[in-house]
Design a protein around this motif. Structure first.
Motif, PDB file in Angstrom:
ATOM      1  N   ASP A 189     -21.017 -57.797 -54.703  1.00 26.22           N
ATOM      2  CA  ASP A 189     -21.773 -57.753 -55.956  1.00 26.22           C
ATOM      3  C   ASP A 189     -23.081 -58.522 -55.853  1.00 26.22           C
ATOM      4  OD1 ASP A 189     -20.499 -56.362 -58.406  1.00 26.22           O
ATOM      5  OD2 ASP A 189     -18.812 -57.253 -57.361  1.00 26.22           O
ATOM      6  N   GLN A 190     -23.066 -59.623 -55.130  1.00 28.46           N
ATOM      7  CA  GLN A 190     -24.318 -60.364 -54.991  1.00 28.46           C
ATOM      8  C   GLN A 190     -25.359 -59.519 -54.259  1.00 28.46           C
ATOM      9  OE1 GLN A 190     -23.979 -64.357 -53.416  1.00 28.46           O
ATOM     10  NE2 GLN A 190     -26.189 -64.661 -53.385  1.00 28.46           N
ATOM     11  N   ILE A 191     -24.908 -58.762 -53.271  1.00 31.97           N
ATOM     12  CA  ILE A 191     -25.834 -57.879 -52.554  1.00 31.97           C
ATOM     13  C   ILE A 191     -26.240 -56.698 -53.435  1.00 31.97           C
ATOM     14  CG2 ILE A 191     -26.095 -56.344 -50.575  1.00 31.97           C
ATOM     15  CD1 ILE A 191     -24.125 -58.193 -49.071  1.00 31.97           C
ATOM     16  N   LYS A 199     -26.775 -54.935 -63.295  1.00 34.12           N
ATOM     17  CA  LYS A 199     -26.154 -55.972 -62.475  1.00 34.12           C
ATOM     18  C   LYS A 199     -24.820 -56.415 -63.086  1.00 34.12           C
ATOM     19  CE  LYS A 199     -30.801 -57.602 -61.369  1.00 34.12           C
ATOM     20  NZ  LYS A 199     -30.907 -56.883 -60.100  1.00 34.12           N
ATOM     21  N   TRP A 200     -23.785 -56.464 -62.258  1.00 36.53           N
ATOM     22  CA  TRP A 200     -22.490 -56.937 -62.751  1.00 36.53           C
ATOM     23  C   TRP A 200     -22.574 -58.426 -63.061  1.00 36.53           C
ATOM     24  CZ3 TRP A 200     -17.814 -54.660 -63.901  1.00 36.53           C
ATOM     25  CH2 TRP A 200     -17.745 -53.279 -63.687  1.00 36.53           C
ATOM     26  N   PRO A 201     -22.173 -58.828 -64.260  1.00 34.15           N
ATOM     27  CA  PRO A 201     -22.302 -60.234 -64.669  1.00 34.15           C
ATOM     28  C   PRO A 201     -21.056 -61.054 -64.325  1.00 34.15           C
ATOM     29  CG  PRO A 201     -21.586 -58.935 -66.542  1.00 34.15           C
ATOM     30  CD  PRO A 201     -21.728 -57.970 -65.391  1.00 34.15           C
ATOM     31  N   HIS A 202     -21.245 -62.356 -64.226  1.00 36.42           N
ATOM     32  CA  HIS A 202     -20.131 -63.290 -64.139  1.00 36.42           C
ATOM     33  C   HIS A 202     -19.327 -63.174 -65.442  1.00 36.42           C
ATOM     34  CE1 HIS A 202     -18.070 -67.211 -64.312  1.00 36.42           C
ATOM     35  NE2 HIS A 202     -18.204 -67.236 -63.000  1.00 36.42           N
ATOM     36  N   ASP A 251     -18.166 -64.025 -46.898  1.00 33.87           N
ATOM     37  CA  ASP A 251     -17.193 -64.582 -47.832  1.00 33.87           C
ATOM     38  C   ASP A 251     -16.820 -65.996 -47.388  1.00 33.87           C
ATOM     39  OD1 ASP A 251     -15.347 -63.852 -50.187  1.00 33.87           O
ATOM     40  OD2 ASP A 251     -14.018 -64.828 -48.755  1.00 33.87           O
ATOM     41  N   GLY A 252     -16.833 -66.921 -48.317  1.00 34.72           N
ATOM     42  CA  GLY A 252     -16.574 -68.317 -47.987  1.00 34.72           C
ATOM     43  C   GLY A 252     -17.837 -69.140 -47.840  1.00 34.72           C
ATOM     44  N   LYS A 253     -18.970 -68.450 -47.666  1.00 34.86           N
ATOM     45  CA  LYS A 253     -20.247 -69.158 -47.630  1.00 34.86           C
ATOM     46  C   LYS A 253     -20.816 -69.218 -49.040  1.00 34.86           C
ATOM     47  CE  LYS A 253     -21.379 -68.071 -42.848  1.00 34.86           C
ATOM     48  NZ  LYS A 253     -22.370 -67.457 -41.924  1.00 34.86           N
ATOM     49  N   SER A 254     -21.752 -70.071 -49.253  1.00 35.37           N
ATOM     50  CA  SER A 254     -22.303 -70.256 -50.597  1.00 35.37           C
ATOM     51  C   SER A 254     -23.189 -69.079 -50.984  1.00 35.37           C
ATOM     52  CB  SER A 254     -23.110 -71.551 -50.669  1.00 35.37           C
ATOM     53  OG  SER A 254     -24.321 -71.427 -49.937  1.00 35.37           O
ATOM     54  N   SER A 255     -23.296 -68.874 -52.295  1.00 32.03           N
ATOM     55  CA  SER A 255     -24.175 -67.814 -52.782  1.00 32.03           C
ATOM     56  C   SER A 255     -25.630 -68.111 -52.415  1.00 32.03           C
ATOM     57  CB  SER A 255     -24.034 -67.667 -54.297  1.00 32.03           C
ATOM     58  OG  SER A 255     -24.369 -68.879 -54.958  1.00 32.03           O
ATOM     59  N   THR A 256     -25.969 -69.383 -52.292  1.00 32.85           N
ATOM     60  CA  THR A 256     -27.331 -69.759 -51.906  1.00 32.85           C
ATOM     61  C   THR A 256     -27.643 -69.304 -50.491  1.00 32.85           C
ATOM     62  OG1 THR A 256     -27.243 -71.692 -53.357  1.00 32.85           O
ATOM     63  CG2 THR A 256     -28.936 -71.685 -51.631  1.00 32.85           C
ATOM     64  N   GLU A 257     -26.673 -69.463 -49.589  1.00 31.91           N
ATOM     65  CA  GLU A 257     -26.878 -69.013 -48.207  1.00 31.91           C
ATOM     66  C   GLU A 257     -27.087 -67.506 -48.144  1.00 31.91           C
ATOM     67  OE1 GLU A 257     -24.383 -71.406 -45.055  1.00 31.91           O
ATOM     68  OE2 GLU A 257     -23.203 -71.276 -46.910  1.00 31.91           O
ATOM     69  N   LEU A 258     -26.287 -66.769 -48.893  1.00 35.22           N
ATOM     70  CA  LEU A 258     -26.436 -65.314 -48.892  1.00 35.22           C
ATOM     71  C   LEU A 258     -27.759 -64.908 -49.523  1.00 35.22           C
ATOM     72  CD1 LEU A 258     -25.460 -62.456 -48.438  1.00 35.22           C
ATOM     73  CD2 LEU A 258     -24.011 -62.658 -50.469  1.00 35.22           C
ATOM     74  N   GLN A 259     -28.134 -65.561 -50.615  1.00 36.76           N
ATOM     75  CA  GLN A 259     -29.404 -65.245 -51.265  1.00 36.76           C
ATOM     76  C   GLN A 259     -30.569 -65.500 -50.321  1.00 36.76           C
ATOM     77  OE1 GLN A 259     -29.426 -63.902 -54.369  1.00 36.76           O
ATOM     78  NE2 GLN A 259     -31.609 -63.515 -54.080  1.00 36.76           N
ATOM     79  N   THR A 260     -30.518 -66.590 -49.585  1.00 39.93           N
ATOM     80  CA  THR A 260     -31.574 -66.902 -48.621  1.00 39.93           C
ATOM     81  C   THR A 260     -31.660 -65.829 -47.546  1.00 39.93           C
ATOM     82  OG1 THR A 260     -31.303 -69.285 -48.979  1.00 39.93           O
ATOM     83  CG2 THR A 260     -32.374 -68.601 -46.932  1.00 39.93           C
ATOM     84  N   ALA A 261     -30.507 -65.374 -47.060  1.00 35.66           N
ATOM     85  CA  ALA A 261     -30.487 -64.334 -46.026  1.00 35.66           C
ATOM     86  C   ALA A 261     -31.077 -63.028 -46.548  1.00 35.66           C
ATOM     87  CB  ALA A 261     -29.058 -64.113 -45.541  1.00 35.66           C
TER      88      ALA A 261
END
Length: 294
Positions: free
Chosen positions: A195-197, A205-208, A225-235
Motif C-alpha cells: 500500500d505504501q508503494i 490512496k488507502w488510509p490508515h 517488510d520489517g523496515k521502516s516506512s521512512t526507509e521505503l519512502q526514501t527508496a
C-alpha cells in the motif's frame, strides 16, 4: 430519476467506504444505486459505518448515515469489520449482519498490529448480539473450515477461494499463483508495504488503518517488510523502485507485485468454477458435521 419498487433478485453490492462516500457526489451516487437498482443488500468496509451527510453538511436534512439510507430503501446492510470496537459501532447502528474479517484474510484489512484472528473476532462479536447474523472471514477455503466456523458464529464470507475461480475477473497470471502445490499459510503475510508503494502511484490512496493487505510473500516483502516506512519512502524517492514496480505491474510479475491471498491458500489446488467450489464445500461441511455427531 427512475425508481425501482422491486428488489433486484440476488443483487448485492460492495462499497469501499472511504472512497465511495468521500464527497457529496458519492452520497448521491449511493442513493441513486439504492433507488434505481434496489439491491438485496449492500456491504461496506474501510470503514463500514460512514458519518452522515447531515453532519458533513448541516444545512442538508438527509439520512444520518449510510446504514439508515440503505434501510430507507428497504435494503439490508452488511458491515465488514476487523475489531470488536468496529463490531460495537455496527451494532449501535443496527446493521443487518456483520462480517468479521480476521487478519489471516487476503486483501485489504486492518493492519496486523490492530487486527484479530477470524475465530476470536467472530466468536466474541457473536456474544455482543443475538439479533443479527455474525459471519467469519479469513482463511476459509474448505467445507471443514465452514463447519468449524459454525461452532462459534452463524456463517462465513469467502474471498480467496472464489478469487481462484474461473468466473473471477482478476488477473489470470496472479490467479494461477494461488493454486501452486507448494503454497502454504507460511507464504502469506499481512503487510503495509504494497500500500505504501501503491499509494504513490494512484490518486485514491488507502488510509490508515486499512492500508495493509494479506498477500503472498515475494521479493518486495522480503526486502521491505520489517523496515521502516521512512526507509521505503526514501527508496521510492532516491531509486528506481517505483519505475520498476510499475513495469512489474504491466508484466503481472508476481515476484514483485501483490498477489492477494488469505492463509487458506495452501488448500487451493486448482482454479475451478464457482458452482463446483460451492457444491464441494457444502458437501464437505455437511459430511464433517455428520461425522461429529457419531
Amino acid at each position: 430519476g427512475e425508481t425501482n419498487d422491486h428488489h433486484s433478485p440476488g443483487l448485492a453490492i460492495g462499497f469501499i467506504g472511504f472512497s465511495s462516500l468521500a464527497t457529496p457526489g458519492g452520497w448521491d451516487n449511493y442513493e441513486y444505486i439504492l433507488k434505481r437498482y434496489r439491491p438485496r443488500a449492500v456491504q461496506f468496509f474501510a470503514p463500514s459505518i460512514i458519518i452522515t451527510r447531515e453532519q458533513q453538511q448541516p444545512e442538508m436534512k438527509q439520512m444520518s448515515n449510510n446504514v439508515q439510507l440503505a434501510h430507507e430503501y428497504g435494503v439490508k446492510f452488511i458491515a465488514q469489520i476487523g475489531s470488536i470496537e468496529e463490531a460495537k459501532e455496527a451494532i449501535r447502528h443496527r446493521v443487518d449482519a456483520i462480517v468479521c474479517q480476521g487478519s489471516e484474510a487476503g486483501g485489504h484489512g486492518l493492519r496486523r498490529e490492530l487486527g484479530n484472528s477470524a475465530m476470536a473476532l467472530a466468536s466474541q462479536a457473536s456474544k455482543l448480539t443475538k439479533d443479527m447474523p455474525v459471519l467469519a472471514a479469513g482463511g476459509i477455503v474448505s467445507g471443514k473450515h465452514v463447519a468449524a466456523a459454525l461452532c462459534y458464529c452463524d456463517g462465513v464470507s469467502i474471498g480467496t477461494r472464489y478469487w481462484a475461480c474461473r468466473e473471477s475477473l482478476g488477473n489470470e497470471r496472479l490467479q494461477e499463483g494461488l493454486a501452486r502445490a507448494e503454497n502454504s499459510c507460511d507464504d502469506v503475510i499481512r503487510t503495509s508495504v504494497f500500500d505504501q508503494i501503491q499509494n504513490e502511484l494512484t490518486a485514491t490512496k488507502w488510509p490508515h488503518p486499512y492500508d495493509s493487505v494479506g498477500a503472498l510473500r515475494n521479493r518486495t516483502t522480503e526486502q521491505w517488510d520489517g523496515k521502516s516506512s521512512t526507509e521505503l519512502q526514501t527508496a521510492m524517492v532516491e531509486t528506481k523502485l517505483l519505475e520498476e514496480y510499475k513495469e512489474s505491474r504491466i508484466k503481472s510479475d508476481a515476484s514483485v507485485i501483490a498477489t492477494l491471498a488469505g492463509e487458506g491458500v495452501g488448500e487451493i489446488d486448482s482454479v475451478e468454477g464457482a458452482y463446483e467450489i460451492t457444491l464441494r464445500m457444502e458437501e464437505e461441511a455437511v459430511d464433517t458435521i455428520d461425522r461429529l455427531r457419531t
